[in-house]
Design a protein around this motif. Structure first.
Motif, PDB file in Angstrom:
ATOM      1  N   SER A 102       0.823  -1.208   0.000  1.00 57.33           N
ATOM      2  CA  SER A 102       0.000   0.000   0.000  1.00 57.33           C
ATOM      3  C   SER A 102       0.856   1.257   0.000  1.00 57.33           C
ATOM      4  CB  SER A 102      -0.921   0.011   1.229  1.00 57.33           C
ATOM      5  OG  SER A 102      -1.833  -1.068   1.177  1.00 57.33           O
ATOM      6  N   LEU A 103       0.307   2.312  -0.631  1.00 58.42           N
ATOM      7  CA  LEU A 103       0.946   3.631  -0.650  1.00 58.42           C
ATOM      8  C   LEU A 103      -0.079   4.659  -0.199  1.00 58.42           C
ATOM      9  CD1 LEU A 103       3.215   5.648  -1.528  1.00 58.42           C
ATOM     10  CD2 LEU A 103       2.141   5.652  -3.787  1.00 58.42           C
ATOM     11  N   THR A 104       0.308   5.492   0.769  1.00 61.28           N
ATOM     12  CA  THR A 104      -0.584   6.528   1.272  1.00 61.28           C
ATOM     13  C   THR A 104      -0.066   7.905   0.860  1.00 61.28           C
ATOM     14  OG1 THR A 104      -1.256   5.201   3.185  1.00 61.28           O
ATOM     15  CG2 THR A 104      -1.614   7.575   3.319  1.00 61.28           C
ATOM     16  N   ILE A 105      -0.945   8.686   0.212  1.00 58.22           N
ATOM     17  CA  ILE A 105      -0.638  10.073  -0.136  1.00 58.22           C
ATOM     18  C   ILE A 105      -1.417  10.965   0.820  1.00 58.22           C
ATOM     19  CG2 ILE A 105      -0.684  11.832  -1.947  1.00 58.22           C
ATOM     20  CD1 ILE A 105       1.112   9.481  -2.630  1.00 58.22           C
ATOM     21  N   LYS A 106      -0.709  11.648   1.704  1.00 55.74           N
ATOM     22  CA  LYS A 106      -1.369  12.536   2.655  1.00 55.74           C
ATOM     23  C   LYS A 106      -1.615  13.888   1.981  1.00 55.74           C
ATOM     24  CE  LYS A 106       0.548  10.274   6.734  1.00 55.74           C
ATOM     25  NZ  LYS A 106       1.351  10.427   7.979  1.00 55.74           N
ATOM     26  N   ASN A 148      -1.974  -0.954  -3.723  1.00 54.11           N
ATOM     27  CA  ASN A 148      -3.129  -0.135  -3.372  1.00 54.11           C
ATOM     28  C   ASN A 148      -2.691   1.270  -2.988  1.00 54.11           C
ATOM     29  OD1 ASN A 148      -4.704  -2.460  -3.688  1.00 54.11           O
ATOM     30  ND2 ASN A 148      -4.397  -3.051  -1.559  1.00 54.11           N
ATOM     31  N   VAL A 149      -3.482   2.267  -3.396  1.00 51.34           N
ATOM     32  CA  VAL A 149      -3.149   3.661  -3.126  1.00 51.34           C
ATOM     33  C   VAL A 149      -4.289   4.312  -2.338  1.00 51.34           C
ATOM     34  CG1 VAL A 149      -2.709   5.928  -4.142  1.00 51.34           C
ATOM     35  CG2 VAL A 149      -1.680   3.878  -5.155  1.00 51.34           C
ATOM     36  N   LEU A 150      -3.922   4.998  -1.252  1.00 56.33           N
ATOM     37  CA  LEU A 150      -4.863   5.770  -0.457  1.00 56.33           C
ATOM     38  C   LEU A 150      -4.493   7.242  -0.579  1.00 56.33           C
ATOM     39  CD1 LEU A 150      -7.071   6.267   1.689  1.00 56.33           C
ATOM     40  CD2 LEU A 150      -5.340   5.765   3.433  1.00 56.33           C
ATOM     41  N   VAL A 151      -5.436   8.060  -1.065  1.00 55.89           N
ATOM     42  CA  VAL A 151      -5.230   9.508  -1.176  1.00 55.89           C
ATOM     43  C   VAL A 151      -6.195  10.172  -0.203  1.00 55.89           C
ATOM     44  CG1 VAL A 151      -5.284  11.509  -2.712  1.00 55.89           C
ATOM     45  CG2 VAL A 151      -4.581   9.276  -3.604  1.00 55.89           C
ATOM     46  N   THR A 152      -5.659  10.847   0.812  1.00 57.35           N
ATOM     47  CA  THR A 152      -6.533  11.461   1.817  1.00 57.35           C
ATOM     48  C   THR A 152      -7.227  12.709   1.291  1.00 57.35           C
ATOM     49  OG1 THR A 152      -4.718  12.769   2.745  1.00 57.35           O
ATOM     50  CG2 THR A 152      -5.090  10.571   3.683  1.00 57.35           C
ATOM     51  N   THR A 186      -8.355   4.434  -3.195  1.00 57.47           N
ATOM     52  CA  THR A 186      -9.300   5.055  -2.275  1.00 57.47           C
ATOM     53  C   THR A 186      -8.917   6.527  -2.157  1.00 57.47           C
ATOM     54  OG1 THR A 186      -9.518   2.985  -1.023  1.00 57.47           O
ATOM     55  CG2 THR A 186     -10.274   5.010   0.049  1.00 57.47           C
ATOM     56  N   ALA A 187      -9.887   7.422  -2.375  1.00 53.29           N
ATOM     57  CA  ALA A 187      -9.594   8.853  -2.325  1.00 53.29           C
ATOM     58  C   ALA A 187     -10.816   9.617  -1.829  1.00 53.29           C
ATOM     59  CB  ALA A 187      -9.167   9.366  -3.695  1.00 53.29           C
TER      60      ALA A 187
END
Length: 360
Positions: A31-35, A50-54, A69-70
């Protein structure tokens, strides 16, 4: 992922999210999280996981990943081999996904998907082409084209003032779109091969011309060398040493030119080999595209369509209803309704769309 010894289990060899794609391949993704937002600070995102964009995926940026997920998508290009889950809405975006899609609203969106789509609020001025089902039980559709292979359930279509919508169920337009897309990619590769082949032929012709040039220069050099040997062997002849020196200088100059032509020939040969490598790479890409096309087409064709459209509240006049073969334009306002394509006994009109009221 590795297969257990007894062949009954798949075991992950790393931490992450398990996933199965449209080709049936099982993987475990990190997973990669973009804050914050995807913008100029982050650049485009291409991540095999998987990418999570807050925040928001901003206009002009591209995200390619497994699941995304964004919070929002605004003017971006999205490519996912998994699910797309958006907390708020999607605006003016180009989306292609192999998983399920969930969002609050769509506005001026082009969405091509392999599975189901759930939108809780409005779908406005959008094009949706999916193999699965569309659920918009609590929202409203205006000025949009929706093609859902497994049918759709909608609360309201139209407003009386908005542009008409087109609703198509049961026919998997996604397959046609994918075939066109894959064929276009193959055609692009083939055109590139033709262009590179043309360039390679030019290099090969130059190489052959240089080969002839080298042969001619070598022959001329050999004649000079023979002349020098002849002059040196005839000691009784009154031969000027200056003449021999001039001939030897000519030999040296000829040798330099031959080496220069050899270097030029080597350079042309490298360019020709570079063209050949590009052609091989493009041919390999074509084979990969053909394999992906075959696997995905086989997977999608196994899905049974449903030529049924449910309207839970209101359907406005002007809406066009389409099935696999039949179609109809709504002439009056309808309340809760079901539209379904059925077979007929008439060979001239093999399919017909019928309307049935839904009980409140």
């Amino acid at each position: 992922v590795v297969l257990s010894e007894d062949g009954t289990r798949l075991i992950a060899d790393r931490d992450g999210q398990p996933s199965i794609d449209a080709n049936g391949a099982v993987s475990v993704f990190e997973s990669l999280t973009i804050k914050g937002d995807v913008n100029f600070k982050t650049g485009n995102i291409k991540f095999r996981g998987n990418v999570l964009v807050t925040g928001t995926v901003r206009e002009g940026f591209i995200v390619e990943c497994e699941d995304l997920t964004a919070n929002e998508i605004n003017g971006a290009v999205i490519r996912t081999s998994g699910n797309l889950q958006i907390s708020n809405g999607i605006v003016n975006a180009d989306i292609q996904t192999q998983g399920n899609v969930q969002a609050k609203f769509l506005n001026r969106v082009k969405l091509y998907g392999f599975k189901d789509v759930m939108i809780t609020r409005e779908i406005m001025e959008s094009t949706i082409i999916i193999s699965g089902a569309l659920n918009n039980e609590t929202g409203r559709v205006t000025a949009s084209t929706i093609c859902a292979g497994k049918g759709m359930t909608l609360k309201q279509v139209g407003t009386g003032k908005s542009e008409y919508s087109v609703l198509k169920a049961g026919s998997d337009d996604l397959i046609q779109w994918l075939e066109t897309t894959y064929d276009a990619k193959i055609e692009d590769c083939t055109k590139s091969i033709d262009i590179i082949n043309e360039q390679k032929n030019k290099y090969d012709n130059i190489f052959n011309s240089l080969h002839i040039d080298i042969a001619g220069r070598t022959l001329a050099q050999e004649k000079i060398l023979k002349r020098i040997d002849y002059l040196k062997s005839r000691k009784k002849l009154k031969v000027s040493k200056e003449e021999i020196k001039e001939l030897e200088a000519s030999v040296r100059k000829a040798d330099e030119k031959i080496r220069a032509v050899f270097a030029q020939q080597d350079n042309i040969l490298e360019k020709s080999k570079g063209c050949e490598e590009k052609i091989n790479a493009l041919n390999n890409e074509i084979r990969q595209i053909q394999t992906r096309k075959k696997n995905i087409m086989e997977s999608l064709r196994q899905n049974k369509g449903s030529a049924e459209i449910k309207i839970l509240k209101k359907l406005y006049p002007g809406t066009k209803i389409k099935g696999t073969q039949a179609s109809m334009i709504i002439k009056q306002e309808f309340g809760p309704s079901r539209f379904k394509e059925i077979d007929t006994q008439d060979p001239e009109i093999p399919k017909l769309i019928i309307h049935q009221p839904l009980k409140p």
